[in-house]
Scaffold this motif. Structure first.
Motif, short mmCIF file in Angstrom:
data_model
loop_
_atom_site.label_atom_id
_atom_site.label_comp_id
_atom_site.label_asym_id
_atom_site.label_seq_id
_atom_site.Cartn_x
_atom_site.Cartn_y
_atom_site.Cartn_z
N ASP A 23 8.15 -21.33 8.59
CA ASP A 23 7.82 -20.24 9.51
C ASP A 23 6.46 -19.68 9.09
N PRO A 24 5.39 -19.87 9.90
CA PRO A 24 4.07 -19.40 9.51
C PRO A 24 3.85 -17.89 9.72
N GLN A 25 4.84 -17.22 10.29
CA GLN A 25 4.71 -15.77 10.49
C GLN A 25 5.98 -15.05 10.06
N PRO A 26 6.30 -15.12 8.78
CA PRO A 26 7.50 -14.42 8.30
C PRO A 26 7.21 -12.92 8.14
N THR A 27 8.26 -12.16 8.06
CA THR A 27 8.16 -10.76 7.66
C THR A 27 8.64 -10.69 6.22
N LEU A 28 7.76 -10.23 5.33
CA LEU A 28 8.06 -10.20 3.90
C LEU A 28 7.69 -8.82 3.37
N ALA A 29 8.49 -8.31 2.45
CA ALA A 29 8.21 -6.99 1.89
C ALA A 29 8.19 -7.03 0.37
N GLY A 30 7.18 -6.40 -0.18
CA GLY A 30 7.07 -6.23 -1.62
C GLY A 30 7.23 -4.76 -1.96
N GLU A 31 6.85 -4.44 -3.17
CA GLU A 31 6.99 -3.06 -3.64
C GLU A 31 6.05 -2.10 -2.90
N THR A 32 4.79 -2.51 -2.73
CA THR A 32 3.81 -1.60 -2.11
C THR A 32 3.21 -2.12 -0.81
N VAL A 33 3.42 -3.39 -0.51
CA VAL A 33 2.90 -3.96 0.74
C VAL A 33 3.98 -4.75 1.46
N ALA A 34 3.75 -4.95 2.73
CA ALA A 34 4.58 -5.83 3.55
C ALA A 34 3.66 -6.65 4.42
N GLY A 36 -9.52 -4.19 -6.06
CA GLY A 36 -9.56 -3.86 -7.47
C GLY A 36 -8.21 -3.48 -8.07
N GLY A 37 -7.17 -3.60 -7.31
CA GLY A 37 -5.85 -3.26 -7.83
C GLY A 37 -4.92 -4.43 -7.70
N ARG A 38 -3.68 -4.13 -7.55
CA ARG A 38 -2.68 -5.20 -7.50
C ARG A 38 -2.32 -5.63 -6.09
N THR A 39 -2.96 -5.05 -5.09
CA THR A 39 -2.59 -5.35 -3.70
C THR A 39 -2.75 -6.82 -3.36
N ASN A 40 -3.91 -7.41 -3.66
CA ASN A 40 -4.12 -8.82 -3.33
C ASN A 40 -3.09 -9.71 -4.01
N PHE A 41 -2.80 -9.42 -5.28
CA PHE A 41 -1.81 -10.24 -5.99
C PHE A 41 -0.44 -10.11 -5.33
N GLU A 42 -0.07 -8.90 -4.93
CA GLU A 42 1.24 -8.71 -4.31
C GLU A 42 1.33 -9.44 -2.97
N VAL A 43 0.25 -9.39 -2.18
CA VAL A 43 0.23 -10.12 -0.91
C VAL A 43 0.38 -11.62 -1.18
N LYS A 44 -0.40 -12.13 -2.13
CA LYS A 44 -0.33 -13.56 -2.42
C LYS A 44 1.03 -13.93 -3.03
N ARG A 45 1.63 -13.05 -3.82
CA ARG A 45 2.96 -13.33 -4.37
C ARG A 45 3.97 -13.50 -3.24
N LEU A 46 3.92 -12.65 -2.25
CA LEU A 46 4.83 -12.77 -1.11
C LEU A 46 4.58 -14.06 -0.34
N MET A 47 3.32 -14.30 -0.02
CA MET A 47 2.98 -15.48 0.78
C MET A 47 3.21 -16.78 0.03
N LEU A 48 2.87 -16.81 -1.27
CA LEU A 48 3.08 -18.03 -2.05
C LEU A 48 4.57 -18.31 -2.24
N GLY A 49 5.35 -17.28 -2.48
CA GLY A 49 6.80 -17.48 -2.60
C GLY A 49 7.36 -18.13 -1.35
N HIS A 50 6.91 -17.67 -0.20
CA HIS A 50 7.36 -18.24 1.08
C HIS A 50 6.86 -19.68 1.22
N ALA A 51 5.59 -19.92 0.90
CA ALA A 51 5.02 -21.26 1.07
C ALA A 51 5.66 -22.28 0.12
N PHE A 52 5.87 -21.88 -1.14
CA PHE A 52 6.42 -22.82 -2.11
C PHE A 52 7.89 -23.15 -1.86
N ALA A 53 8.54 -22.43 -0.99
CA ALA A 53 9.90 -22.81 -0.60
C ALA A 53 9.89 -24.08 0.25
#
Length: 184
Positions: free
Chosen positions: A6-17, A106-123
């Motif tokens: 699914d190339p358009q999932p809805t994913l939520a992290g601690e500070t971003v979705a 400069g914070g953790r936002t990019n990492f959190e976005v990539k963590r969500l997207m990579l988790g989905h992709a690596f599945a």
């Protein structure tokens, strides 16, 4: 893309979705893109201008693979990213076309976005690719911090015309190692 992804999932992290980009997101995403500094490292440095942003938004929306990035506390759109299949890697998935409102650099936002997207992709995929403009040092460094390695250079048509890209590869094992290191 495969039928199982699914190339358009809805994913939520601690500070971003992230969620599918919608036509109604135009003004919110344009507001997130309005600072010229946001585009300094990108190939199209004028995307902060409404006349340049409009066609870019239309391209992102038409792709059917773009995700709006939301700040969870406020619900405000703070950027976007997307999945796509690169012409030189048709059996893999790529992540790119990412930008964040300058206030979230400069914070953790990019990492959190990539963590969500990579988790989905690596599945669904063992390898994820990132294509970075050769002049965008900031993105090169951020992508390397994910565990990705510069694999090769290529001239690819990813958005309407062939241009040079640095191609970074991230394998599942390298990503898992990055996650272990960051949690230690």
């Amino acid at each position: 893309m495969t039928a199982r992804f699914d190339p358009q999932p809805t994913l939520a992290g601690e500070t971003v979705a992230v969620r599918p980009l919608a036509a109604s997101d135009r003004s919110g995403l344009q507001a997130a893109a309005a600072d010229p500094e946001t585009w300094v490292g990108h190939p199209a440095k004028d995307r902060w201008k409404p006349e340049a942003f409009g066609p870019y938004f239309d391209f992102l929306l038409a792709s059917g693979t773009t995700l709006a990035i939301l700040d969870r506390p406020s619900g405000r759109i703070i950027g976007c990213s997307r999945y796509y299949v690169a012409p030189d890697r048709p059996d893999d998935i790529s992540i790119g076309f990412t930008f964040l409102d300058l206030a979230f650099w400069g914070g953790r936002t990019n990492f959190e976005v990539k963590r969500l997207m990579l988790g989905h992709a690596f599945a669904s995929f063992p390898t994820v690719w990132f294509h970075i403009d050769p002049t965008n040092r900031r993105s090169q460094v951020a992508t390397a911090r994910l565990g990705a390695v510069h694999d090769h250079d290529a001239t690819l048509d990813l958005a309407g015309k062939p241009v040079p890209w640095l191609c970074f590869r991230l394998d599942r094992a390298a990503w898992e190692e990055t996650l272990r290191e960051r949690s230690a």
